[in-house]
Design a protein around this motif. Structure first.
Motif, mmCIF file in Angstrom:
data_model
loop_
_atom_site.group_PDB
_atom_site.id
_atom_site.type_symbol
_atom_site.label_atom_id
_atom_site.label_comp_id
_atom_site.label_asym_id
_atom_site.label_seq_id
_atom_site.Cartn_x
_atom_site.Cartn_y
_atom_site.Cartn_z
ATOM 1 N N GLU A 90 18.606 44.240 11.385
ATOM 2 C CA GLU A 90 17.952 45.537 11.582
ATOM 3 C C GLU A 90 18.350 46.505 10.472
ATOM 4 N N ALA A 91 19.640 46.495 10.104
ATOM 5 C CA ALA A 91 20.123 47.400 9.052
ATOM 6 C C ALA A 91 19.420 47.122 7.726
ATOM 7 N N ALA A 92 19.231 45.851 7.403
ATOM 8 C CA ALA A 92 18.555 45.506 6.154
ATOM 9 C C ALA A 92 17.103 45.974 6.184
ATOM 10 N N LEU A 93 16.419 45.766 7.303
ATOM 11 C CA LEU A 93 15.037 46.238 7.436
ATOM 12 C C LEU A 93 14.974 47.764 7.404
ATOM 13 N N PHE A 94 15.939 48.405 8.052
ATOM 14 C CA PHE A 94 16.015 49.864 8.061
ATOM 15 C C PHE A 94 16.207 50.387 6.639
ATOM 16 N N ALA A 95 17.117 49.756 5.904
ATOM 17 C CA ALA A 95 17.369 50.177 4.519
ATOM 18 C C ALA A 95 16.131 49.977 3.653
ATOM 19 N N GLY A 96 15.432 48.857 3.843
ATOM 20 C CA GLY A 96 14.212 48.620 3.071
ATOM 21 C C GLY A 96 13.134 49.638 3.374
ATOM 22 N N THR A 97 12.956 49.937 4.664
ATOM 23 C CA THR A 97 11.971 50.931 5.080
ATOM 24 C C THR A 97 12.307 52.294 4.479
ATOM 25 N N ASN A 98 13.571 52.668 4.560
ATOM 26 C CA ASN A 98 13.978 53.962 4.013
ATOM 27 C C ASN A 98 13.974 53.957 2.497
ATOM 28 N N GLY A 99 14.126 52.786 1.908
ATOM 29 C CA GLY A 99 13.996 52.674 0.453
ATOM 30 C C GLY A 99 12.591 53.054 0.004
ATOM 31 N N VAL A 100 11.589 52.587 0.749
ATOM 32 C CA VAL A 100 10.203 52.952 0.436
ATOM 33 C C VAL A 100 10.012 54.463 0.587
ATOM 34 N N ALA A 101 10.533 55.026 1.673
ATOM 35 C CA ALA A 101 10.420 56.472 1.891
ATOM 36 C C ALA A 101 11.166 57.246 0.797
ATOM 37 N N LEU A 102 12.296 56.721 0.348
ATOM 38 C CA LEU A 102 13.052 57.358 -0.727
ATOM 39 C C LEU A 102 12.258 57.336 -2.035
ATOM 40 N N VAL A 103 11.592 56.240 -2.318
ATOM 41 C CA VAL A 103 10.766 56.158 -3.529
ATOM 42 C C VAL A 103 9.647 57.204 -3.468
ATOM 43 N N ILE A 104 9.064 57.393 -2.278
ATOM 44 C CA ILE A 104 8.025 58.419 -2.112
ATOM 45 C C ILE A 104 8.594 59.789 -2.489
#
Length: 168
Positions: A90-104
């Motif tokens: 879950e943490a890895a998926l959470f980090a990936g999801t937030n990585g996309v939001a961070l790029v935005i």
């Protein structure tokens, strides 16, 4: 009182699904509001001190701090009743999801600051708020769809569950 008709079961399931979505959205909003305050506060402190001339770096640091808070809040409260995979997954998926939001966020700040040359703190803050809004819509969808995607368990195990049971 429960219905014995087939439509009643479907209607009850629909009401239950809407209730779960509503509770998740409220909890997500509370965690998101707190993460927003952390993100914007950290961003502004960094923009006025250590990273005064580096708004994109300030975005990355502030969003990372807010993301760490949001992970704990969403895992232990918002989506606590959804479990289907180990925490590290879950943490890895959470980090990936937030990585996309961070790029935005970082792309929006970089575009406005460096391409449009609107380099004031006010312009950076307005851009960051708009980008956080876009990222939040993406995150809520992705958290429900991918990160905390397990079927809701019947029992509410959130910290506020005991308070609701005492109020009855």
């Amino acid at each position: 009182m429960t219905s014995t008709t087939p439509g009643g079961g479907l209607l009850d399931r629909l009401r239950g699904a809407i209730d779960v979505l509503y509770r998740e959205a409220i909890k997500f909003g509370v965690i998101g509001l707190l993460a927003f305050v952390i993100d914007m506060g950290t961003f502004n402190v960094l923009r006025r001190t250590l990273l005064e001339e580096k708004p994109t770096a300030a975005v990355i640091v502030s969003a990372s701090v807010a993301t760490a808070f949001a992970w704990v809040g969403n895992r232990t409260w918002t989506f606590r009743h959804r479990r289907n995979r180990p925490a590290h997954h879950e943490a890895a998926l959470f980090a990936g999801t937030n990585g996309v939001a961070l790029v935005i966020q970082a792309a929006a700040i970089a575009f406005v600051h460096y391409v449009l040359e609107l380099d004031s703190l006010t312009a950076d803050n307005i851009t960051k708020v708009v980008a956080i809004g876009l990222g939040t819509l993406f995150r809520f969808w992705a958290y429900r769809k991918f990160v905390f995607s397990g079927e809701p368990i019947d029992e509410d195990t959130s910290p506020l569950a005991e308070l609701r049971h005492h109020d009855r």
